[in-house]
Design a protein around this motif. Structure first.
Motif, PDB file in Angstrom:
ATOM      1  N   ASP A 187      -4.386   3.125  -1.916  1.00  0.00           N
ATOM      2  CA  ASP A 187      -5.075   4.381  -2.228  1.00  0.00           C
ATOM      3  C   ASP A 187      -4.171   5.580  -1.972  1.00  0.00           C
ATOM      4  O   ASP A 187      -4.204   6.575  -2.726  1.00  0.00           O
ATOM      5  CB  ASP A 187      -6.345   4.503  -1.388  1.00  0.00           C
ATOM      6  CG  ASP A 187      -7.433   3.524  -1.824  1.00  0.00           C
ATOM      7  OD1 ASP A 187      -7.310   2.948  -2.921  1.00  0.00           O
ATOM      8  OD2 ASP A 187      -8.396   3.329  -1.050  1.00  0.00           O
ATOM      9  N   ALA A 208      -1.687   5.841  -4.843  1.00  0.00           N
ATOM     10  CA  ALA A 208      -2.362   6.334  -6.042  1.00  0.00           C
ATOM     11  C   ALA A 208      -2.543   7.846  -6.008  1.00  0.00           C
ATOM     12  O   ALA A 208      -2.621   8.503  -7.057  1.00  0.00           O
ATOM     13  CB  ALA A 208      -3.712   5.648  -6.190  1.00  0.00           C
ATOM     14  N   ALA A 209      -2.584   8.414  -4.793  1.00  0.00           N
ATOM     15  CA  ALA A 209      -2.745   9.863  -4.648  1.00  0.00           C
ATOM     16  C   ALA A 209      -1.425  10.615  -4.749  1.00  0.00           C
ATOM     17  O   ALA A 209      -1.405  11.847  -4.621  1.00  0.00           O
ATOM     18  CB  ALA A 209      -3.406  10.166  -3.307  1.00  0.00           C
ATOM     19  N   ARG A 231      -6.543  -4.925  -6.991  1.00  0.00           N
ATOM     20  CA  ARG A 231      -6.760  -3.509  -6.675  1.00  0.00           C
ATOM     21  C   ARG A 231      -5.565  -2.677  -7.129  1.00  0.00           C
ATOM     22  O   ARG A 231      -5.723  -1.574  -7.684  1.00  0.00           O
ATOM     23  CB  ARG A 231      -6.996  -3.351  -5.173  1.00  0.00           C
ATOM     24  CG  ARG A 231      -7.371  -1.930  -4.739  1.00  0.00           C
ATOM     25  CD  ARG A 231      -7.523  -1.872  -3.225  1.00  0.00           C
ATOM     26  NE  ARG A 231      -7.943  -0.564  -2.759  1.00  0.00           N
ATOM     27  CZ  ARG A 231      -9.185  -0.217  -2.488  1.00  0.00           C
ATOM     28  NH1 ARG A 231     -10.157  -1.097  -2.677  1.00  0.00           N
ATOM     29  NH2 ARG A 231      -9.483   1.000  -2.041  1.00  0.00           N
ATOM     30  N   LEU A 272      -5.711   0.323 -10.023  1.00  0.00           N
ATOM     31  CA  LEU A 272      -5.262   1.693  -9.741  1.00  0.00           C
ATOM     32  C   LEU A 272      -4.073   2.104 -10.599  1.00  0.00           C
ATOM     33  O   LEU A 272      -3.578   3.230 -10.477  1.00  0.00           O
ATOM     34  CB  LEU A 272      -4.888   1.823  -8.253  1.00  0.00           C
ATOM     35  CG  LEU A 272      -6.044   1.754  -7.246  1.00  0.00           C
ATOM     36  CD1 LEU A 272      -5.508   1.653  -5.824  1.00  0.00           C
ATOM     37  CD2 LEU A 272      -6.958   2.970  -7.398  1.00  0.00           C
ATOM     38  N   ALA A 328      -6.578   7.350   3.906  1.00  0.00           N
ATOM     39  CA  ALA A 328      -5.585   7.345   2.834  1.00  0.00           C
ATOM     40  C   ALA A 328      -4.988   8.732   2.571  1.00  0.00           C
ATOM     41  O   ALA A 328      -3.772   8.843   2.361  1.00  0.00           O
ATOM     42  CB  ALA A 328      -6.198   6.765   1.555  1.00  0.00           C
TER      43      ALA A 328
END
Length: 370
Positions: A205, A208-209, A232, A236, A310
């Protein structure tokens, strides 16, 4: 002094690495040792290569009476001064041994999750062994909260072979070239079993940011969450940025190629992977759980973030990507810290000192403590 180590694990995990380091140190000092281990596991051959005797011992579960009797037979036959249980399954065998007039008993606790088993677990720790080794203050706190008598607990941090992870610039360049890593890629390594408690989902996560950062994440390890984490990652859209490498035997080579090591653990007794990263001179981003704050320090060898956060992990990655000078300074400080406080020699030396104190303790003193 004659020492019996009991470790029934078949693989070579972090705990078994510590056992081998301890056995090697004690063997070099001429102490007699035997390692009781699963005949199908890696420890049997590994200790034999050190010239140390191995005894075949399979412990099927915590209630394996036959295995307990096998250990009792070894204690009677060979008159050990110390028996050291290195896992929870090994420790459970102490329930079948009765009180020995000679052998002092030690158990090592490596995990920081709450003590389970109620009164029985408390009895195992407080009445069937003479000393409990906690690998961090975090683990010690969990034991005390679970009802283990504080006086029985001795904090001895895990250690690493500090010189085995340093790599020259030439080795680093070769390792990055072998993996096809570009000069401007920030390589983030995560070295941990693919299990829920290690927090890989939080790392995904966080990555992904950070769509604007040129990151490559290399995850070394295997585990029950492998398929779920790969799914996952793909959901993403991180297939080109995150690789799951499976088990990696050349950890030093991976660390040479890396720029940052992350440990987004939800639970962690100490964090040997963090020690290895520090020995390699790599900055560490770690969760503020278990023994990790003791290892990394707050802005000493890297950055600490709250577990399962995250956004905080993403911010820490962005900070190190933007400030390579600070990242290098964290790496230098980490290398000095691990050499000073977390060497394999320091761990083994402290354990031997504990053995000697126990061996010198009179039967009457042990009975009063019980």
């Amino acid at each position: 002094m004659n020492i019996l180590h009991v470790d029934p694990e078949r693989g070579l995990g972090g705990g078994e690495t510590q056992v081998l380091g301890l056995v090697r140190y004690l063997a070099a000092r001429g102490l007699r040792q035997t390692v009781a281990a699963d005949p199908r596991g890696v420890l049997v051959d590994a200790v034999a290569a050190l010239g140390v005797r191995a005894e075949a011992l399979r412990i099927r579960n915590h209630l394996d009476v036959a295995a307990g009797r096998r250990i009792a037979g070894l204690l009677t036959r060979d008159r050990y001064d110390i028996v050291h249980f290195h896992t929870a399954r090994a420790h459970a065998m102490s329930a079948f041994l009765g009180r020995s007039p000679q052998a002092r008993r030690v158990v090592t606790r490596r995990m920081d999750y709450p003590l389970r088993g109620g009164w029985y677990a408390r009895w195992l720790y407080n009445r069937t062994v003479d000393a409990v080794v906690a690998i961090s203050e975090g683990v010690r706190s969990v034991l005390v909260a679970g009802g283990v008598e504080a006086a029985r607990i001795h904090v001895i941090p895990s250690g690493v072979e500090t010189e085995g992870f340093a790599a020259s610039d030439a080795v680093r360049a070769a390792e990055r070239a072998r993996r096809g890593i570009a000069a401007d890629e920030l390589v983030v390594a995560a070295i941990a079993a693919l299990e829920e408690r290690k927090g890989h989902a939080v790392l995904l996560d966080a990555v992904a940011a950070l769509p604007d950062l040129r990151l490559r994440v290399l995850c070394a390890g295997a585990g029950s969450r492998a398929a779920a984490l790969a799914a996952r990652r793909d959901a993403l859209g991180l297939g080109g940025r995150v690789e799951f490498l499976g088990p990696v035997h050349d950890v030093a080579g991976l660390l040479a190629a890396a720029d940052v090591v992350v440990m987004p653990s939800l639970q962690e007794g100490l964090g040997v992977a963090a020690l290895e990263a520090m020995a390699a001179g790599r900055p560490v981003i770690a969760s503020r759980v278990g023994g990790l704050p003791e290892v990394v320090g707050d802005e000493v060898a890297g950055l600490l973030v709250e577990p399962a956060d995250a956004p905080a992990l993403a911010a820490a990655l962005r900070r190190l990507a933007a400030d390579p000078v600070a990242a290098r300074e964290f790496g230098r400080a980490g290398r000095a810290r691990v050499r000073a406080c977390f060497s394999m020699e320091a761990m083994a030396g402290a354990t031997l000192a504990l053995y000697r104190r126990l061996a010198e303790t009179s039967d009457e003193t042990i009975e009063r403590a019980s």
